[in-house]
Design an enzyme around this catalytic site. Structure first.
Site: not given
Length: 261
Positions: A132, A145
């Site tokens: 990501s 996250y």
């Protein structure tokens, strides 16, 4: 050249779109989903479109499910399955923090180990980690996250060096903020435990951060990029997309060398 591609977390979002898109391009896709209802739904869509796709229920946190990886031959393994949860890192309940690490880090590595053994024995192939922009860039209240995706970056870089002598490639794909619902659901989770009277984090600061989700990108663009990169024989180790996100990530890495406290 068509390839056999095994992809986890294909029950929704970018994983689902990419699995269907790869199959449409003629690749043999082994698409896995976390739960049975996702499997049923994906099977139905694949059959309606006449696609060459095997669909399995495979929860990467389940040892018996992970063993299914050993039963299939594939050229590319895509470690896409992940969960997302927001919240202030200084206050997030540790059971929630451990849960996101269990899926995004520990179970991801365990599933990749199955793939690595197969590909090393084969002497060729590729492992692609869905990382990501959060693997490089951190934002307030996105820490749970981001820490898992930072771990994925270290994992992928290390495995790249370790598996290269065996003919196995390793790469990451780092999407920006796409409107699949994944980020929105993550932002909602923190409100289940946050208490203004008990927690020191300011509610208005988190609400301001959540407002940025209104500007997310069209996921179809990212899916097209993933369809391009996953079966390719040669490309950059890290594929960040869109270009604006890649520039942000590079600038963030550079700025950290001058960061002061």
């Amino acid at each position: 050249m068509t390839k056999t591609i095994f992809i986890t977390g294909a029950g929704s979002g970018l994983g689902r779109g990419t699995a269907l898109g790869l199959a449409k391009r003629g690749h043999h896709v082994i698409a896995t989903t976390e739960i049975t209802s996702q499997k049923t739904d994906l099977m139905r869509e694949a059959q309606e479109q006449g696609l060459n796709m095997d669909v399995l229920k495979l929860d990467i946190t389940n040892e018996r499910d992970r063993a299914l990886i050993d039963e299939y031959d594939f050229d590319v393994f895509v470690a896409n399955a992940a969960i997302n949860e927001g919240g202030a890192l200084g206050e997030v309940p540790m059971d929630r923090f451990r849960a996101i690490f269990e899926v995004n880090v520990f179970a991801t590595l365990e599933s990749v180990q199955h793939a690595a053994r197969k590909l090393v024995k084969k002497g060729s192939g590729k492992i692609v980690f869905l990382s990501s922009m959060a693997g490089i860039i951190t934002t307030p209240f996105g820490g749970p996250y981001a820490t898992t995706k930072h771990a994925i970056e270290g994992m992928a870089l290390t495995l790249k060096d370790e598996l290269e002598p065996f003919g196995v490639q390793v790469a990451t794909i780092n999407p920006g903020a796409y409107n699949t619902g994944f980020n929105d659901r993550a932002a909602e989770e923190k409100w289940k435990w946050f208490d203004e009277e008990r927690n020191f984090t300011r509610k208005e600061d988190m609400e301001k951060q959540d407002a940025g989700l209104k500007n997310q990108l069209d996921p179809e663009d990212m899916i097209e990029k993933m369809i391009e990169i996953i079966p390719a024989d040669h490309h950059k180790f890290r594929t960040a997309y869109p270009e604006k996100t890649e520039k942000q990530m590079k600038q963030t890495e550079q700025d950290r060398w001058d960061m002061e406290i």
